[in-house]
Scaffold this active site. Structure first.
Site, PDB file in Angstrom:
ATOM      1  N   GLY A  29       0.818  -1.194   0.000  1.00  0.00           N
ATOM      2  CA  GLY A  29       0.000   0.000   0.000  1.00  0.00           C
ATOM      3  C   GLY A  29       0.857   1.250   0.000  1.00  0.00           C
ATOM      4  CB  SER A  30       0.462   4.618  -1.458  1.00  0.00           C
ATOM      5  OG  SER A  30       0.835   4.203  -2.754  1.00  0.00           O
ATOM      6  N   GLY A  31       1.480   5.216   1.351  1.00  0.00           N
ATOM      7  CA  GLY A  31       1.336   5.764   2.690  1.00  0.00           C
ATOM      8  C   GLY A  31       2.478   5.368   3.617  1.00  0.00           C
ATOM      9  CG  HIS A  32       3.441   1.866   4.270  1.00  0.00           C
ATOM     10  ND1 HIS A  32       2.838   2.082   5.490  1.00  0.00           N
ATOM     11  CD2 HIS A  32       2.671   0.961   3.625  1.00  0.00           C
ATOM     12  CE1 HIS A  32       1.766   1.320   5.575  1.00  0.00           C
ATOM     13  NE2 HIS A  32       1.626   0.636   4.448  1.00  0.00           N
ATOM     14  CE  LYS A  53       4.709  -3.549   3.697  1.00  0.00           C
ATOM     15  NZ  LYS A  53       4.581  -3.512   2.217  1.00  0.00           N
ATOM     16  CG  ASP A  88       0.773  -6.350   0.846  1.00  0.00           C
ATOM     17  OD1 ASP A  88       1.376  -5.553   0.124  1.00  0.00           O
ATOM     18  OD2 ASP A  88       0.022  -5.993   1.777  1.00  0.00           O
ATOM     19  CG  HIS A  90      -1.514  -1.083   7.274  1.00  0.00           C
ATOM     20  ND1 HIS A  90      -0.760  -2.186   7.543  1.00  0.00           N
ATOM     21  CD2 HIS A  90      -1.333  -0.806   5.972  1.00  0.00           C
ATOM     22  CE1 HIS A  90      -0.155  -2.565   6.429  1.00  0.00           C
ATOM     23  NE2 HIS A  90      -0.483  -1.751   5.472  1.00  0.00           N
TER      24      HIS A  90
END
Lengths: 330, 199
Positions: free
Chosen positions: A53-56, A104, A109, A218
């Site tokens: 996911g984006s945001g990391h 991950k 994922d 998250h």
């Protein structure tokens, strides 16, 4: 809640356009959401593909470049990418030496990378997969989806990336990635929840006087909630939680990782306490990295990852790397 | 008998319902997940409707297989592969018949739900979409309205459960007391079976 965005729907695409403008050494396919090092495929070199996911950020796109990932697939915010992205990435980086997927351990994922591996193999690409699951905060994994993958992802991507850069074959790169994961453990705390662009308000309610112990990346709540602790107390709790599950006989790599909204001033102070606990426990530190590397949007907090290294892993850790998020030796 | 038009209406009705309920799905996903289930499902079913308009497959099986492939390619997360597999496997089980009986559909959907359980490793009681889908499949031979009621009950019944699969499982006991967003979107999809029949 104020955010520096246009609309939630275009957050990832907008970020990729900006990344492309800042990093001409990468090929950024905004439409298909694949970030590839510009010189890929490198002849004879194993390709390393990760994503999530984006945001990391800077994980994973910020770790694409010589000495680390060959390509990354950013999903929607906190949502895994889709198999199409991974297959495209694999095809872009495969030189015939095969591709390692670094995954991950989150259900989304895992499922998407599994599907992608099948599709890529149908296209004649040899694919190996390594699962990162370093988070000791997840207990009783028989009753959960298993341990989450968090800070150790950076160690796996760097060390496996260095081996691939040296020309190691796929099975060796895969074995090293597995060794790094098995030698790594993490524990994280949150001082505030984060705000996803889709929701526009904090994902959970964390009162000012409290913190969450054992969070993932998250913005989900953690293992337990307590009254706010000092940096010293958090370091004791976190490092001890890690060492309950890891008994290093060798020196360790230390990652003191910010979750996105914690300033370096606090992270360095926290690192001082982490190093104190390690000295008290008699654990030699080989290298330390402090900064925001595996983040959760605007979450305040930090995680500690330890990775026990032998001479080989340490040499690969020290090997040159040139990516937007990690750079040394070249 | 159910023809291609029926299955097209089922997908359209699901898309409309996911649109209407997106905010609620995201709210449900907020305390135990990461607050994006509504947005993700919305993106997926918007793509499904667009693909069905463009390609216009003419059998029930082909419609569901195309829809499933779209979900896998656009949703991401766990929902993409799980919902995608549900529709693809159901469609595959329907074969290339131009029309299918309600009984054949019930059998095919059971095949799809079994495939989801295998892929996700979840069983009834794990607080997942399976908790709405299994009761729905069990009730489907009676009627679509019975399946709708069973799915809704199943979704509501996830509230007191401890999550054992997916991201909510990381919360352990703190997942108790929240209705599962995946079971809720599954119930919407089953409810759309009735809407598609009413039209």
């Amino acid at each position: 809640m104020k955010m520096l965005i246009n609309v939630a729907e275009t957050v990832v695409a907008d970020a990729l356009r900006g990344m492309a403008a800042a990093h001409p050494e990468l090929t950024v396919d905004v439409e298909n959401r694949v970030i590839v090092r510009r010189d890929a495929p490198v002849p004879g070199k194993v390709g390393l593909v990760s994503g999530g996911g984006s945001g990391h950020e800077p994980l994973h796109g910020g770790f694409v470049g010589p000495g680390m990932l060959s390509a990354a697939c950013p999903g929607e915010v906190f949502t895994s990418p889709v198999p199409d992205q991974m297959v495209r990435a694999a095809a872009a980086v495969d030189s015939g030496a095969g591709v390692l997927f670094i995954v991950k351990n989150y259900t989304g994922d895992v499922l998407n990378f599994d599907m992608a591996a099948e599709l890529a193999e149908d296209e004649g690409i040899q694919v190996a997969k390594v699962l990162v699951n370093d988070d000791v905060a997840v207990t009783d994994s028989l009753y959960t989806a298993g341990r989450r993958g968090t800070g150790a992802t950076l160690f796996v991507e760097k060390i496996a990336g260095a081996a691939a850069e040296e020309g190691a074959p796929l099975e060796r790169v895969e074995a090293l990635a597995r060794q790094v994961n098995e030698s790594s453990r993490s524990f994280g705390v949150a001082l505030s929840a984060c705000t996803t662009p889709a929701k526009g308000s904090p994902t959970f309610d964390l009162p000012p006087g409290e913190l969450e112990l054992g969070v993932g990346i998250h913005g989900e709540p953690g293992r337990e909630r307590r009254a706010m602790m000092t940096s010293r107390e958090i370091a004791d709790f976190s490092v001890n939680a890690v060492l309950e599950d890891l008994d290093p006989r060798n020196p360790v790599l230390v990652l003191v990782n910010g979750m996105g909204a914690t300033p370096l001033l606090e992270l360095y102070g926290f690192n001082a306490e982490v190093q104190r606990v390690l000295v008290e426990r008699g654990i030699p530190v080989a290298r330390t990295l402090v900064g925001n590397y595996v983040t959760s949007l605007d979450m305040a907090g930090a995680s500690v990852t330890l990775c026990q290294v032998d001479e080989e892993l340490l040499r690969l850790w020290d090997a040159p790397v040139k990516t937007p998020g990690l750079r040394w030796g070249m | 008998m159910l023809d291609a038009d029926y299955f097209r209406r089922w997908m359209t009705a699901t898309a409309a319902s996911v649109d209407r309920e997106a905010q609620r799905l995201t709210e449900l996903d907020s305390p135990i997940g990461d607050a994006d289930h509504g947005k993700n499902m919305q993106r997926g079913f918007t793509a499904v409707v667009a693909a069905l308009e463009k390609e216009a497959p003419d059998t029930p099986g082909a419609i569901l297989m195309l829809a499933g492939r779209q979900l896998i390619s656009t949703v991401g997360g766990a929902s993409g592969p799980l919902y995608g597999t549900l529709l693809r496997r159901t469609g595959k089980a329907l074969g290339d018949a131009a029309e299918v009986s309600e009984e054949q559909f019930a059998d095919a959907l059971r095949t799809g739900v079994d495939a989801v359980m295998t892929l996700g490793g979840a069983a009834p009681g794990d607080k997942t979409m399976i908790d709405a889908l299994v009761p729905a499949v069990d009730a489907l031979p009676d009627s679509f309205t019975a399946a709708r009621a069973a799915a809704e009950e199943g979704a509501v019944a996830t509230t007191p459960l401890l999550a054992r699969k997916g991201r909510a499982s990381y919360l352990g006991e703190r997942s108790i007391g929240h209705q599962d967003p995946g079971a809720t979107s599954s119930a919407l999809m089953v409810a759309a079976l009735v809407e598609a029949a009413d039209e």
